[in-house]
Design an enzyme around this catalytic site. Sequence first.
Site, short mmCIF file in Angstrom:
data_model
loop_
_atom_site.label_atom_id
_atom_site.label_comp_id
_atom_site.label_asym_id
_atom_site.label_seq_id
_atom_site.Cartn_x
_atom_site.Cartn_y
_atom_site.Cartn_z
N HIS A 182 7.45 -31.31 -26.10
CA HIS A 182 7.27 -32.13 -24.90
C HIS A 182 5.97 -31.82 -24.18
O HIS A 182 5.82 -32.17 -23.01
CB HIS A 182 8.48 -31.96 -23.97
CG HIS A 182 9.77 -32.31 -24.65
ND1 HIS A 182 10.14 -33.61 -24.89
CD2 HIS A 182 10.74 -31.53 -25.19
CE1 HIS A 182 11.30 -33.62 -25.54
NE2 HIS A 182 11.68 -32.37 -25.73
N GLU B 217 9.35 -12.82 -20.70
CA GLU B 217 9.00 -11.44 -20.35
C GLU B 217 7.87 -10.93 -21.26
O GLU B 217 6.95 -10.25 -20.81
CB GLU B 217 10.25 -10.55 -20.46
CG GLU B 217 10.02 -9.07 -20.20
CD GLU B 217 9.54 -8.73 -18.78
OE1 GLU B 217 9.51 -9.61 -17.92
OE2 GLU B 217 9.17 -7.56 -18.58
N ASN C 200 1.12 -0.04 6.15
CA ASN C 200 1.53 -0.88 5.03
C ASN C 200 2.29 -2.05 5.62
O ASN C 200 3.20 -1.85 6.42
CB ASN C 200 2.43 -0.07 4.08
CG ASN C 200 3.01 -0.91 2.98
OD1 ASN C 200 2.45 -1.95 2.62
ND2 ASN C 200 4.14 -0.47 2.44
N GLY C 201 1.95 -3.28 5.22
CA GLY C 201 2.62 -4.45 5.79
C GLY C 201 1.59 -5.44 6.29
O GLY C 201 0.40 -5.34 5.96
N ARG D 21 1.18 1.90 -6.02
CA ARG D 21 1.46 0.91 -4.98
C ARG D 21 0.24 0.07 -4.65
O ARG D 21 0.34 -0.93 -3.95
CB ARG D 21 1.95 1.61 -3.72
CG ARG D 21 3.35 2.19 -3.85
CD ARG D 21 3.81 2.74 -2.54
NE ARG D 21 4.20 1.69 -1.63
CZ ARG D 21 5.45 1.30 -1.41
NH1 ARG D 21 6.42 1.88 -2.03
NH2 ARG D 21 5.72 0.33 -0.58
N LYS E 132 4.32 -9.60 -19.82
CA LYS E 132 3.79 -8.27 -20.13
C LYS E 132 2.38 -8.38 -20.69
O LYS E 132 1.49 -7.62 -20.34
CB LYS E 132 4.68 -7.55 -21.15
CG LYS E 132 5.94 -6.95 -20.57
CD LYS E 132 5.66 -5.70 -19.78
CE LYS E 132 6.69 -5.42 -18.72
NZ LYS E 132 6.87 -6.34 -17.63
N CYS F 252 0.85 -1.17 0.00
CA CYS F 252 0.00 0.00 0.00
C CYS F 252 0.89 1.24 0.00
O CYS F 252 2.09 1.15 0.23
CB CYS F 252 -0.86 0.01 1.24
SG CYS F 252 -1.72 -1.54 1.50
N LYS G 248 2.63 -1.92 -7.67
CA LYS G 248 3.99 -1.69 -8.15
C LYS G 248 5.03 -2.27 -7.20
O LYS G 248 6.03 -2.82 -7.64
CB LYS G 248 4.20 -0.17 -8.31
CG LYS G 248 5.56 0.22 -8.87
CD LYS G 248 5.67 -0.15 -10.33
CE LYS G 248 7.04 0.17 -10.91
NZ LYS G 248 7.20 -0.53 -12.20
N TRP H 92 -3.82 -1.81 -1.29
CA TRP H 92 -3.86 -3.02 -2.10
C TRP H 92 -4.20 -4.12 -1.12
O TRP H 92 -3.40 -4.46 -0.25
CB TRP H 92 -2.49 -3.26 -2.74
CG TRP H 92 -2.47 -4.38 -3.73
CD1 TRP H 92 -2.79 -4.32 -5.06
CD2 TRP H 92 -2.08 -5.74 -3.48
NE1 TRP H 92 -2.64 -5.55 -5.63
CE2 TRP H 92 -2.19 -6.44 -4.70
CE3 TRP H 92 -1.64 -6.43 -2.37
CZ2 TRP H 92 -1.90 -7.79 -4.82
CZ3 TRP H 92 -1.34 -7.78 -2.48
CH2 TRP H 92 -1.47 -8.44 -3.70
N GLU I 171 -0.22 -9.55 -17.93
CA GLU I 171 -0.51 -8.59 -16.86
C GLU I 171 -1.23 -7.35 -17.38
O GLU I 171 -2.01 -6.74 -16.66
CB GLU I 171 0.74 -8.21 -16.07
CG GLU I 171 1.73 -7.34 -16.79
CD GLU I 171 2.95 -7.00 -15.95
OE1 GLU I 171 2.83 -6.87 -14.73
OE2 GLU I 171 4.04 -6.85 -16.54
C1 F6R Z 1 6.11 -6.98 -14.10
C2 F6R Z 1 6.59 -6.40 -12.86
C3 F6R Z 1 6.78 -7.31 -11.69
C4 F6R Z 1 8.06 -6.92 -10.92
C5 F6R Z 1 8.17 -7.77 -9.65
C6 F6R Z 1 9.45 -7.48 -8.88
O1 F6R Z 1 5.96 -6.00 -15.09
O2 F6R Z 1 6.81 -5.23 -12.76
O3 F6R Z 1 6.82 -8.64 -12.09
O4 F6R Z 1 9.16 -7.13 -11.76
O5 F6R Z 1 7.07 -7.52 -8.82
O6 F6R Z 1 9.52 -6.17 -8.45
P1 F6R Z 1 10.90 -5.52 -8.02
O7 F6R Z 1 11.79 -5.48 -9.19
O8 F6R Z 1 10.56 -4.16 -7.46
O9 F6R Z 1 11.47 -6.42 -6.95
#
Ligand code: F6R
Length: 629
Positions: free
Chosen positions: A525, A502, A116-117, A40, A506, A2, A624, A90, A509
């Site tokens: 396989h 990746e 937060n936590g 966040r 992308k 959060c 994030k 969140w 998500e």
């Molecule tokens: C995907 C994305 C997440 C972060 C993951 C790790 O687009 O952004 O998969 O890569 O949550 O976050 P960090 O790098 O902050 O540890």
Amino acid sequence: MCGIIGITAGAAVAGGEPPGGTTPGVLPTLLEGLARLEYRGYDSAGLALTGPGGLWRARAADGTRSLEDLAKRAEHGPDGAVAGIGHTRWATHGRPTEGNAHPHVDCSGRLALVHNGIIENHVELADALLADGHRFTSETDTEVLAHLIETELAGHPDGGLVGAVRAALGRVRGAFALAAVHADDPEVVVAARRVSPLLLGVTDGAAFLASDIPAILGLTHDFFVLDDDQVAELRPGSVSVVSLADGSPVEPVPLHVEWDLDAARKDGYDDFMSKEMHEQPKAVADTLLDRLLPDGTLVLDEVRITNAEFRAVTKVFVVACGSSYHAGLMAKYAIEQWARLPVEIDIASEFRYRQPVLDGQTLVIGVSQSGETVDTFQAVREADRLGAKVLVITNVVDSSMARESDAVLYTRAGPEIGVAATKTHLAQITALEVLALYLAQARGTLSVAAARGLLAAMGRLPAKVEAVLARADEVAEVAGACRDSPSFIFLGRHVGYPVALEGALKLKELSYLRAEGFPAGELKHGPIALVEPGTVVVAVATRTPVWEKLVANVAEVKSRGATVVLVVEEDDQETAGLADHVLWVPATEHLFSPVVDVVPLQLFAYSLARLHGLDVDRPRNLAKVVTVE
Ligand code: F6R
């Protein structure tokens, strides 16, 4: 996970005086800070204000519209607020409803708190508080904190809010960054931290706190970092910090941040993701800046590991999550090839619980954009506990992981607001490859001249990324041709394999479409059973050492009716001839190619999400910074 913000600006603001030119208003600061913290978490938002009229609280839980709603409610708020706290949530414990939104209040309604936590022992604490007659109104773990502080304040009023917060936290297990205000002492905001990040800032007439820099970046460039188990008292123009354990005074760690507020705004782009994708050439260039001394020695940012210790390394682990994990996979090839070290890549949340075999000759590399992801943070802590050397690659100076490591390499990408990692991801791959060269140099497996040549080749990457971005419209057309497909398979081999992973991450998500990445050789396989007419197969078909084998795998899916989209090097008509649609990229030395080849896949996911009318900056269910396990 959060976002938290707090401000105290005192009587100058309350009295409606011109606030000394710089002292900001409480409510506008909270609302603007919350808007910048929304990445966040954004299922609900809330704020509490203190002033002559006591404590006033407003909350809203309307998903991505929560902040708008909150701002409307705040129009009817009290005049003369002198301090306040805000929160964007969140959900972890309790559904994303208004009743569960922060701030939470105590039984008297005079104390409000944002958190937060996770409070791990909240059930047993709540049972005891209920038995003592406290009334709970939410399903959250956080609410126990408000009631605990209320109890401690009633029992020991002399200690003030700081004393009550300290005593309450002494009974708590778990992670927290919290801020509390009380109507009895309206100019005071109290903050505390364990594991979850918290920053403080002070100006002449005010003091602030936030869980992340962008929230209060417009107010100051000079921060203090609150450390684990510290409690801060903020008053207008001053901050004092004490130890949670014994209340002794602590000198907080200062942090100067160069980031520009504009960097945290959209700069004319439709969304942050687009802006941040276009900042990728700069992010890569800045991460490479000044890495080479005149004598050819490579430079990291903070190194508390000796050369002898680097030379003695016998094994490398990379621990990370999500896109950061993919960056680790991409760099494995370079570390193994240049430094001749075995490299194991681990999902951070798995690493910690599987008794990894580490010793003083193991280098554990934690990769984390935020430097706060709790899974990665706890994984590197575990590695440190087991005696390994810990090196962290992060985008946030002085983040928790940076501070607890033996060495740091910063990705200089600037603040990333879009939830999906883009520019920080490219900067991570770049930083990891610089590290691969550094390790090779320390171990003598690569000559100074060779390392210099490779670094020079990396210096050409920003222009190549720029060239891919210039083709964004072509990528959007390809996305348009695929918009009705319900299912996507991403394939790659060698360094192209993590690029495929990746690309799939992308797409899923951002667009919520089924998208899976596989090593192309693994197709036969099992995964090939998924292919049917209408399936889109996106393959990274640049000229890696296994290009021929990759194109054979592409032929296999094409013959089963898949629509084939290929990432192809410019002028490679032979490969392009196999595709229904082509995503062109400049040819790049294969170990560096992920930095370039992943960009069309970002653009592809971005375009598809937009075509489906989705919010690319705030995909559903995601946050994030993930500070819960
Ligand atoms: C995907 C994305 C997440 C972060 C993951 C790790 O687009 O952004 O998969 O890569 O949550 O976050 P960090 O790098 O902050 O540890």
